[in-house]
Design an enzyme around this catalytic site. Structure first.
Site, PDB file in Angstrom:
ATOM      1  N   THR A   1      -3.104 -13.666 -37.623  1.00 20.67           N
ATOM      2  CA  THR A   1      -4.000 -14.187 -36.486  1.00 20.67           C
ATOM      3  C   THR A   1      -5.199 -13.858 -36.640  1.00 20.67           C
ATOM      4  OG1 THR A   1      -3.317 -12.355 -35.079  1.00 20.67           O
ATOM      5  CG2 THR A   1      -2.122 -14.230 -34.577  1.00 20.67           C
TER       6      THR A   1
ATOM      7  N   SER B   1     -11.161 -18.700 -25.645  1.00 25.03           N
ATOM      8  CA  SER B   1     -11.976 -20.110 -25.435  1.00 25.03           C
ATOM      9  C   SER B   1     -12.707 -20.685 -26.641  1.00 25.03           C
ATOM     10  CB  SER B   1     -12.948 -19.567 -24.337  1.00 25.03           C
ATOM     11  OG  SER B   1     -13.602 -18.461 -24.918  1.00 25.03           O
TER      12      SER B   1
ATOM     13  N   ASN C   1     -13.052 -10.300 -29.277  1.00 23.93           N
ATOM     14  CA  ASN C   1     -12.173 -10.387 -28.207  1.00 23.93           C
ATOM     15  C   ASN C   1     -12.864 -11.001 -26.953  1.00 23.93           C
ATOM     16  OD1 ASN C   1      -9.814  -9.179 -29.010  1.00 23.93           O
ATOM     17  ND2 ASN C   1     -11.111  -7.497 -29.564  1.00 23.93           N
TER      18      ASN C   1
ATOM     19  N   THR D   1       5.595  -2.190 -33.596  1.00 25.68           N
ATOM     20  CA  THR D   1       4.442  -2.967 -33.644  1.00 25.68           C
ATOM     21  C   THR D   1       4.427  -4.285 -33.906  1.00 25.68           C
ATOM     22  OG1 THR D   1       2.094  -2.686 -34.441  1.00 25.68           O
ATOM     23  CG2 THR D   1       3.787  -2.881 -36.178  1.00 25.68           C
TER      24      THR D   1
ATOM     25  N   LYS E   1       1.619  -7.930 -39.518  1.00 25.29           N
ATOM     26  CA  LYS E   1       0.446  -8.528 -38.905  1.00 25.29           C
ATOM     27  C   LYS E   1      -0.137  -7.844 -37.924  1.00 25.29           C
ATOM     28  CE  LYS E   1      -0.342 -11.032 -35.937  1.00 25.29           C
ATOM     29  NZ  LYS E   1      -0.905 -10.913 -34.480  1.00 25.29           N
TER      30      LYS E   1
ATOM     31  N   GLU F   1      -9.606  -5.309 -35.435  1.00 27.27           N
ATOM     32  CA  GLU F   1     -10.440  -6.117 -34.914  1.00 27.27           C
ATOM     33  C   GLU F   1     -11.605  -5.316 -34.881  1.00 27.27           C
ATOM     34  OE1 GLU F   1      -8.001  -9.423 -32.542  1.00 27.27           O
ATOM     35  OE2 GLU F   1      -8.938  -7.753 -31.403  1.00 27.27           O
TER      36      GLU F   1
END
Lengths: 422, 422
Positions: free
Chosen positions: A184, A422, A417, A218, A207, A298
């Site tokens: 992702t 959106s 994040n 996880t 992932k 991230e």
């Protein structure tokens, strides 16, 4: 060969929590994943679930002769439909296939979402049966990842399932394609294979880059082995390994609705395995995948290992390390390469464990910065500019120790994040 | 007059958790603070503790005739020296003065740091005695705020103490100067006064922008009143008020080592107060200061109120609201004005409270986005672009409700906190 020299990280090198893991000759390589063991095929395709057109559907298929399987799942009370389904089918201790999609978590989608998962498993079973392997839906685990709250585009999913069974391959390509298709916000696929000198193998892919605080499991992670092992053996090895590896990765304290780790055995090597050897191998693979997940989290700019020593119990050590790992002020300080040890003490003081503030010691990268609860000379000058940071906290209360892998809190994390759905 | 129209916020307007707080005629104004009640003087000066030369030393002095006092303090196990000192002197239920410094928290500074606090109280007592009011160190509370881990520059502190007693004033200026002098990363001073129709008054000031998850208390906050009240009355009112206001402000989940709220009564109005009236007044002042703290939190771009309804108990409601308020993924989504309700559900599911995922409902700014655990039509189109966001979570399990004030997680927060000590 250690994992430190392995490729596949966005950062330069890679830390292991447990450099002394109980493995002698077994060899870890990251060029292969779930199809490294004999008896497994896999594929990854672009089924159109993601608007971007990137790969989004993966299949891992066990050709047998054994079909033992085990799984661990998220502890989040809000569980995605595929988690509810896979937990149910796993009660048989048997799996022929795992189908995984990115592009949608199928979480918070109600009874309709559960029917979608069920329909996906049925479609996989039918496609595999048509392809020549009689399979029932109850032998198919389903994993989904992506945005929470939307139904999956089932036309795309079902068409993809019909197609993907014809794309399955073994060796290097099948597993790697699958590892790509489950990404992702991951920037690199995560896979690893372990080749055991006794002649059996373990493979794995995972992932997960955000909402990453696994609890009993996880993100999405599929492990395979060609060792001969019962479902009970697999279950024991998996629980032991995840409890000390994936469960001790905590990027943002947010446990996903979809966390799933599956372990499938084909028995295709024909080699029965001792529990200890299996435990060590599954541990090594989970440990390496955890390091890969940390390295690609991230917004990561720092790979951080928080180690708590001198705790009364291992659970206490984990609780303190996790509290510090989740503290936004500690994480932003580390992003700024700032040896702000006072924030480590403040975070330690709010952990749900009774501590003695006057006994706490802290080191950054091996440099003492706090002793007996007070700063030491030079503490503010410790160099944290590198990509790897270790934080060692001594509580002075006992002999137990534990580590949590985490990351810093960066502009990249906020950016990624604040603009995901959106 | 409601607080919504009050100035002093960096944002345009200001929410109250409890618009229906039990006050009829009492009037809140933000032009005054701790010197609004009769019998109090205060001052704020630049003593050179901060390298910037900004004001950094404040004094609040109770001229009597009463000296009743109460306090609540941080629950962090790592407590700063001034917290240990002030908690000790408060056991008498009596205070003549509070000295506060910014520019250093005097936390994690060991026995030497405690001696510094003691010496500061002694110096204040001596200066006040020389000035004409016989005072003992045991009547002086000390509060410190700033970077954890460094000793204070005591030459500057003691010289400042000798000077500040000559600067004390009442009315508008004294209290406002003090409110400025306790600021750290705050961008505006926070103060408020309540004028009760019975003829007595309450004043308050507070500071705090980061490491803001008060627990039994918040940051530094000094409240004053000229009502006649015993220490027990003050204590009861203060505990009741902070439990539902300052304790329910949670910017980053990090509870400070220095959190202190003090309430002093001079009795100078000569008016005895009923407990209920006192409770309501202290609640109103604490509630308003909480809103001001939220509005000026580090990096804030959204003022967020998380309300949980339908919980089995109020404690459950607080626990769920706090878990959601601390979730980095929820906070970054709100920074991005993203109505990502799935993250609210995922956060709700990891709260330490048993919930039923299929009964959860969520609204943003009054717009339903999730019902019975599933998304509703139009959920992704809710407009969250304004500076105020309410998140209402219904659990469908009982009648209890509670709210937590929080903020978003922005680039500003990361920026400010990655470069604070260095």
């Amino acid at each position: 060969m250690t994992t430190s020299q392995q490729s596949g990280d966005p950062l330069e090198d890679n830390d292991r929590i447990t450099p002394g893991a109980p493995l002698d000759a077994p060899r870890l390589v990251r060029e292969q994943g779930v199809t490294a063991p004999l008896g497994f095929r896999a594929a990854g395709i672009a089924a159109g679930i993601k608007a971007s057109g990137a790969p989004d559907l993966a299949l891992v298929f066990n050709e047998g002769p054994d079909y033992s399987a085990a799984g661990v799942f998220t502890r989040n009370q809000v569980k995605a439909a595929p988690v509810l389904w896979s937990r149910q089918v796993l009660t048989t201790g048997r799996l022929r296939a795992v189908v995984l999609n990115s592009g949608g978590a199928n979480a918070c989608t109600g009874p309709g979402g559960f029917q979608d998962t069920h329909a996906t498993a049925e479609a996989v079973a039918e496609a595999l049966s048509n392809w020549g392997t009689e399979t029932g839906a109850i032998e198919v685990a389903v994993c989904s990842t992506g945005l929470i709250g939307d139904r999956l585009p089932m036309d795309k999913v079902l068409a993809g399932v019909a197609e993907i069974v014809h794309e399955m391959g073994g060796g290097l390509t099948g597993g790697t394609d699958a590892a790509y298709a489950i990404m992702t916000t991951d920037t690199v696929p995560k896979q690893v294979a372990l080749h055991h000198p006794q002649g059996w193998n373990v493979g794995g892919m995972a992932k997960g880059a955000g909402m990453l605080a696994p609890s009993m499991a996880t993100m999405l992670c599929v492990l395979t082995t060609d060792a001969r092992a019962t479902a009970d053996q697999l279950d024991a090895a998996l629980r032991k390994a995840t409890a000390r590896t994936l469960d001790r990765l905590d990027v943002d304290g947010s446990t996903s609705t979809n966390d799933t780790v599956l372990l499938l055995s084909s028995g295709a090597s024909g080699i029965p395995v001792e529990q200890d050897d299996l435990d060590a191998a599954i541990f090594a693979v989970c440990d390496d995948l955890s390091a890969q997940l940390m390295a690609d989290a991230e917004g990561v700019t720092k790979r951080v290992v928080i180690t708590v020593a001198g705790a009364r119990t291992e659970d206490d050590a984990v609780a303190v390390a996790r509290t510090v790992a989740r503290d936004s002020l500690v994480k932003t300080a580390l992003f700024g390469s700032d040896p702000n040890w006072g924030r480590v003490l403040a975070a330690t003081g709010i952990a749900p464990v009774e501590i003695d503030p006057d006994r706490i010691s802290v080191s950054f990268n091996g440099n003492p910065v706090c002793r007996d609860g007070c700063g030491v000379a030079g503490a503010r000058e410790v160099d944290l500019s590198g990509a790897d940071i270790t934080v060692e906290i001594g509580l002075g209360l006992g002999d137990a120790t534990a580590s949590i892998r985490t990351t810093d809190l960066s502009h990249g994390y906020v950016e990624e994040n604040s603009a995901y759905s959106s």
